[in-house]
Design a protein around this motif. Sequence first.
Motif, short mmCIF file in Angstrom:
data_model
loop_
_atom_site.label_atom_id
_atom_site.label_comp_id
_atom_site.label_asym_id
_atom_site.label_seq_id
_atom_site.Cartn_x
_atom_site.Cartn_y
_atom_site.Cartn_z
N SER A 76 42.89 71.83 33.36
CA SER A 76 43.50 71.83 32.19
C SER A 76 43.98 73.26 32.10
CB SER A 76 42.46 71.03 30.80
OG SER A 76 41.12 72.08 31.00
N GLY A 77 42.87 73.89 32.57
CA GLY A 77 42.57 75.47 32.73
C GLY A 77 44.13 75.90 33.92
N MET A 78 44.21 75.16 34.97
CA MET A 78 45.17 75.46 35.82
C MET A 78 46.53 75.19 35.18
SD MET A 78 46.15 73.40 38.78
CE MET A 78 46.23 71.70 37.93
N THR A 79 46.80 74.27 34.04
CA THR A 79 48.40 73.80 34.01
C THR A 79 48.94 74.40 33.36
OG1 THR A 79 46.86 72.36 32.83
CG2 THR A 79 48.18 70.87 34.82
N LEU A 80 47.51 74.99 31.88
CA LEU A 80 47.76 76.50 30.69
C LEU A 80 48.17 77.55 31.00
CD1 LEU A 80 45.81 75.41 28.47
CD2 LEU A 80 47.88 74.22 28.13
N ALA A 81 47.65 78.21 32.60
CA ALA A 81 47.51 79.09 33.21
C ALA A 81 48.82 79.20 33.76
CB ALA A 81 46.87 79.34 34.15
N LEU A 82 49.10 78.22 34.27
CA LEU A 82 50.70 78.75 35.17
C LEU A 82 52.02 77.61 34.69
CD1 LEU A 82 48.69 77.00 38.31
CD2 LEU A 82 49.02 80.03 37.43
N LEU A 83 51.88 77.03 33.95
CA LEU A 83 53.10 76.36 33.67
C LEU A 83 53.19 77.15 32.05
CD1 LEU A 83 52.29 72.63 34.21
CD2 LEU A 83 53.33 74.67 35.73
N LYS A 84 54.60 76.35 31.17
CA LYS A 84 54.87 77.10 30.19
C LYS A 84 55.86 76.02 29.21
CE LYS A 84 59.17 80.36 32.21
NZ LYS A 84 58.50 79.75 33.17
N ARG A 85 55.91 76.55 28.27
CA ARG A 85 56.99 75.47 28.11
C ARG A 85 58.74 75.44 28.28
NH1 ARG A 85 58.58 73.30 22.54
NH2 ARG A 85 56.27 74.61 22.21
N GLY A 86 59.49 74.13 29.31
CA GLY A 86 60.27 73.54 29.28
C GLY A 86 60.68 73.51 31.14
N ASP A 87 58.45 73.69 31.77
CA ASP A 87 58.58 73.45 32.97
C ASP A 87 58.30 72.28 33.50
OD1 ASP A 87 58.26 76.46 33.71
OD2 ASP A 87 56.53 76.48 34.16
N HIS A 88 58.66 72.01 34.24
CA HIS A 88 58.42 70.47 34.69
C HIS A 88 56.90 70.02 35.91
CE1 HIS A 88 59.40 66.46 37.66
NE2 HIS A 88 59.18 66.13 35.99
N LEU A 89 55.93 69.49 35.65
CA LEU A 89 55.52 68.66 36.26
C LEU A 89 55.40 67.10 37.18
CD1 LEU A 89 51.44 68.67 37.37
CD2 LEU A 89 50.94 68.05 34.73
N LEU A 90 54.61 67.41 38.73
CA LEU A 90 55.27 66.18 38.95
C LEU A 90 53.39 65.85 39.86
CD1 LEU A 90 57.42 64.32 40.28
CD2 LEU A 90 57.61 65.55 42.23
N ALA A 91 53.40 64.19 39.43
CA ALA A 91 51.54 63.90 39.46
C ALA A 91 51.70 62.75 40.26
CB ALA A 91 50.91 64.38 38.69
N SER A 92 50.78 62.75 41.03
CA SER A 92 50.31 61.11 41.54
C SER A 92 50.33 60.27 40.11
CB SER A 92 49.48 61.28 42.87
OG SER A 92 48.95 59.94 42.99
N GLN A 93 49.81 58.84 40.54
CA GLN A 93 49.60 58.23 39.29
C GLN A 93 48.57 57.79 39.23
OE1 GLN A 93 53.35 55.25 39.65
NE2 GLN A 93 51.87 54.33 40.98
N SER A 94 48.41 57.86 40.87
CA SER A 94 46.76 57.29 40.68
C SER A 94 45.72 58.63 40.73
CB SER A 94 46.74 56.62 42.08
OG SER A 94 47.49 56.98 43.07
#
Length: 404
Positions: free
Chosen positions: A94-112
């Motif tokens: 959770s910290g990584m995503t809040l530290a590195l991403l901001k409104r309007g960014d897109h994250l691509l992740a494995s569904q598994s």
Amino acid sequence: MNDTHDTSVGFATLAVRAGQVRTHEGEHSEPIFTTSSYVFGSAAEAAARFSGAAPGNVYSRFTNPTVRAFETRLAALEGAQRCVATASGMGAISGMTLALLKRGDHLLASQSVFGATVQWFENWLPRYGIDVTLVPQSPPEAWAAAMRPNTRLLYLESPSNPLMEIADITALGAIARAGNAWLAVDNCFCTPALQRPFELGADIVIHSATKYLDGQGRILGGALLTNDSGIADAMFNFVRTAGPSMSPFNAWVALKGMETLNIRMQAQSAAAARIADWLVQQPVVEHVYFPGLSSHPQFDLAQRQQSAPGAIVSFELYGGRAAAWHVVDHLRHFSITANLGDTRSTVTHPATTTHGRLSAAARDAAGIREGLLRVSIGLEDVGDLLADLANAFAMLPEITPTEP
Ligand SMILES: *Cc1c(COP(=O)(O)O)cnc(C)c1O
């Protein structure tokens, strides 16, 4: 060898030596610094430390010597310049995503990826204006097709849980770089003892220290590692401000665990390979999911990417939930728990526990069927584990007529 980051020595040496800074007392083992704050020699020194003009500890939400020893040792093992410890694996994610991403960014992740990670990505990040797309673990082309101009981060675990699907880290690293995005790899299942994502092209490695790094099921902990100082500074400042910091006691327990990481991973992986070989031969078993089997569809990729298959084995029994629950209830040496990476073997029925929150249709799509069991192999005698499984399997044909 104090506070070492000496890359000329081997992994096992770093695992027992790296990160220790001996105090004036000359202690052989690392002490635990159970202090929340630090004292300054003068008003001027306090001011200099607070402003960052002078190095040194200020407050344990952001620096603590025992936590720093954990960070230095794990960084040495992963081959990273920087490590930021967190209170749990989810704290790191959770910290990584809040530290590195901001409104309007897109994250691509494995569904598994891990269940709570999916919850965080799908139910929380969109509230902060971050778009998320989940894609199949493989092939890499599925990721390339889902890339957008605003994609900033690609995220995966390999092998996946519980079906042991391998992601091609090198190929996905190239896709991330081509799109000006970072690749983050959760290295929880293999640990750096068996897989080194930075050498394969990852920008970030995530750990749940709760699993193999401690290895004895005693603490919660997590970490983010990177060679990118911008990423490291952002994560450090996030933890410092938002507060998901690792406790010094948990850091100390994980430091003890890391001393035996190498031999545990080798022994547990070898035992898992013996159990997988045995499971394949059992008539009550429909399928075995284990990257060390030559029948695994990505066996060659697993061989290139990992130095050993790891200690998690999943298998599908004929007879659905009745068969799976019968086996769970008749095992004596496998604890019924969702945790993994412990010295004690564990057994999990994913469809009714870790993946129970998914709809039946979503479980089906993910290939998680009612007859599936996941075992995490510990350090017991393999003969005892095999006898235990054989005993639990013995009555199965009478309970659930096996399909031809
Ligand atoms: C357990 C786990 C996590 C979460 O870690 P916690 O320490 O429980 O917060 C993340 N990723 C994987 C692969 C895990 O197994």
